[in-house]
Design a protein around this motif. Structure first.
Motif, PDB file in Angstrom:
ATOM      1  N   LEU A 151       0.821  -1.204   0.000  1.00 11.86           N
ATOM      2  CA  LEU A 151       0.000   0.000   0.000  1.00 11.86           C
ATOM      3  C   LEU A 151       0.860   1.261   0.000  1.00 11.86           C
ATOM      4  CD1 LEU A 151      -2.579  -1.046   2.756  1.00 11.86           C
ATOM      5  CD2 LEU A 151      -2.867  -1.177   0.289  1.00 11.86           C
ATOM      6  N   THR A 152       0.268   2.344  -0.458  1.00 11.80           N
ATOM      7  CA  THR A 152       0.900   3.655  -0.371  1.00 11.80           C
ATOM      8  C   THR A 152       0.013   4.532   0.510  1.00 11.80           C
ATOM      9  OG1 THR A 152      -0.261   4.532  -2.294  1.00 11.80           O
ATOM     10  CG2 THR A 152       1.859   3.448  -2.701  1.00 11.80           C
ATOM     11  N   ALA A 153       0.566   5.620   1.024  1.00  9.29           N
ATOM     12  CA  ALA A 153      -0.203   6.513   1.886  1.00  9.29           C
ATOM     13  C   ALA A 153      -1.412   7.086   1.140  1.00  9.29           C
ATOM     14  CB  ALA A 153       0.682   7.631   2.409  1.00  9.29           C
ATOM     15  N   LEU A 154      -1.231   7.463  -0.110  1.00  9.49           N
ATOM     16  CA  LEU A 154      -2.345   7.990  -0.901  1.00  9.49           C
ATOM     17  C   LEU A 154      -3.343   6.882  -1.220  1.00  9.49           C
ATOM     18  CD1 LEU A 154      -3.630  10.349  -2.348  1.00  9.49           C
ATOM     19  CD2 LEU A 154      -2.224   9.821  -4.337  1.00  9.49           C
ATOM     20  N   GLY A 155      -2.845   5.693  -1.509  1.00  8.50           N
ATOM     21  CA  GLY A 155      -3.721   4.563  -1.799  1.00  8.50           C
ATOM     22  C   GLY A 155      -4.602   4.196  -0.619  1.00  8.50           C
ATOM     23  N   VAL A 156      -4.066   4.311   0.586  1.00  5.16           N
ATOM     24  CA  VAL A 156      -4.839   4.010   1.798  1.00  5.16           C
ATOM     25  C   VAL A 156      -6.030   4.960   1.899  1.00  5.16           C
ATOM     26  CG1 VAL A 156      -4.768   4.133   4.320  1.00  5.16           C
ATOM     27  CG2 VAL A 156      -2.952   2.971   3.084  1.00  5.16           C
ATOM     28  N   LYS A 157      -5.819   6.227   1.603  1.00  2.21           N
ATOM     29  CA  LYS A 157      -6.904   7.208   1.673  1.00  2.21           C
ATOM     30  C   LYS A 157      -7.992   6.933   0.636  1.00  2.21           C
ATOM     31  CE  LYS A 157      -4.971   9.744   4.837  1.00  2.21           C
ATOM     32  NZ  LYS A 157      -5.446   9.669   6.203  1.00  2.21           N
ATOM     33  N   ARG A 158      -7.610   6.353  -0.484  1.00  2.00           N
ATOM     34  CA  ARG A 158      -8.555   6.113  -1.581  1.00  2.00           C
ATOM     35  C   ARG A 158      -9.367   4.826  -1.426  1.00  2.00           C
ATOM     36  NH1 ARG A 158      -4.923   7.896  -6.804  1.00  2.00           N
ATOM     37  NH2 ARG A 158      -4.988  10.134  -6.375  1.00  2.00           N
TER      38      ARG A 158
ATOM     39  N   GLY B 223      -4.668   0.311  15.766  1.00  3.51           N
ATOM     40  CA  GLY B 223      -5.393   1.539  16.040  1.00  3.51           C
ATOM     41  C   GLY B 223      -6.104   2.066  14.810  1.00  3.51           C
ATOM     42  N   PRO B 224      -6.863   3.150  14.976  1.00  2.00           N
ATOM     43  CA  PRO B 224      -7.612   3.726  13.852  1.00  2.00           C
ATOM     44  C   PRO B 224      -6.686   4.398  12.838  1.00  2.00           C
ATOM     45  CG  PRO B 224      -7.933   5.034  15.825  1.00  2.00           C
ATOM     46  CD  PRO B 224      -7.132   3.848  16.219  1.00  2.00           C
ATOM     47  N   GLU B 225      -7.068   4.295  11.602  1.00  2.00           N
ATOM     48  CA  GLU B 225      -6.272   4.843  10.502  1.00  2.00           C
ATOM     49  C   GLU B 225      -6.167   6.360  10.585  1.00  2.00           C
ATOM     50  OE1 GLU B 225      -5.896   6.845   6.704  1.00  2.00           O
ATOM     51  OE2 GLU B 225      -7.865   6.420   7.548  1.00  2.00           O
ATOM     52  N   ARG B 226      -7.173   7.027  11.127  1.00  5.31           N
ATOM     53  CA  ARG B 226      -7.126   8.495  11.205  1.00  5.31           C
ATOM     54  C   ARG B 226      -6.072   8.981  12.197  1.00  5.31           C
ATOM     55  NH1 ARG B 226     -11.777   7.335  14.252  1.00  5.31           N
ATOM     56  NH2 ARG B 226     -11.544   8.031  16.411  1.00  5.31           N
ATOM     57  N   ASP B 227      -5.707   8.143  13.176  1.00  4.87           N
ATOM     58  CA  ASP B 227      -4.722   8.520  14.192  1.00  4.87           C
ATOM     59  C   ASP B 227      -3.331   7.962  13.926  1.00  4.87           C
ATOM     60  OD1 ASP B 227      -6.765   9.817  15.551  1.00  4.87           O
ATOM     61  OD2 ASP B 227      -7.138   8.127  16.889  1.00  4.87           O
ATOM     62  N   ILE B 228      -3.253   6.858  13.198  1.00 10.29           N
ATOM     63  CA  ILE B 228      -1.983   6.171  12.969  1.00 10.29           C
ATOM     64  C   ILE B 228      -1.734   6.096  11.472  1.00 10.29           C
ATOM     65  CG2 ILE B 228      -0.723   4.018  13.273  1.00 10.29           C
ATOM     66  CD1 ILE B 228      -2.433   3.559  15.768  1.00 10.29           C
ATOM     67  N   GLY B 229      -0.650   6.679  11.032  1.00 16.81           N
ATOM     68  CA  GLY B 229      -0.305   6.669   9.620  1.00 16.81           C
ATOM     69  C   GLY B 229       0.241   5.322   9.177  1.00 16.81           C
ATOM     70  N   LEU B 230       0.402   5.176   7.888  1.00 18.44           N
ATOM     71  CA  LEU B 230       0.892   3.932   7.314  1.00 18.44           C
ATOM     72  C   LEU B 230       2.282   3.583   7.829  1.00 18.44           C
ATOM     73  CD1 LEU B 230       0.661   1.549   5.342  1.00 18.44           C
ATOM     74  CD2 LEU B 230       1.387   3.107   3.522  1.00 18.44           C
TER      75      LEU B 230
END
Length: 71
Positions: A9-16, A56-63
């Protein structure tokens, strides 16, 4: 032994990603999406049983942080 694929995964891909389910990053790290919740989870085997650890939640913990905790 087969080579493990990591860092799919990529950081941008996770958001999408919006589809519910488990989305593998490799090395046992998954992004789990269910009922609007987005969690980082780590799958491992302990005494022949499959276990899940919620990072943890994705909004609090980055890739990058999720990968570090999974390692």
């Amino acid at each position: 032994m087969p080579k493990q694929i990591r860092d799919r995964l990529t950081a941008l891909g996770v958001k999408r990603i919006t589809a519910p389910g488990f989305h593998a990053d490799g090395g046992g790290l998954y992004l789990r999406i269910e009922d609007g919740r987005r969690l980082w989870v780590f799958r491992f085997t302990w005494q022949t049983k499959r276990c899940w650890f919620v990072i943890g939640p994705e909004r609090d913990i980055g890739l990058a942080d999720a990968r570090e905790q999974a390692r």
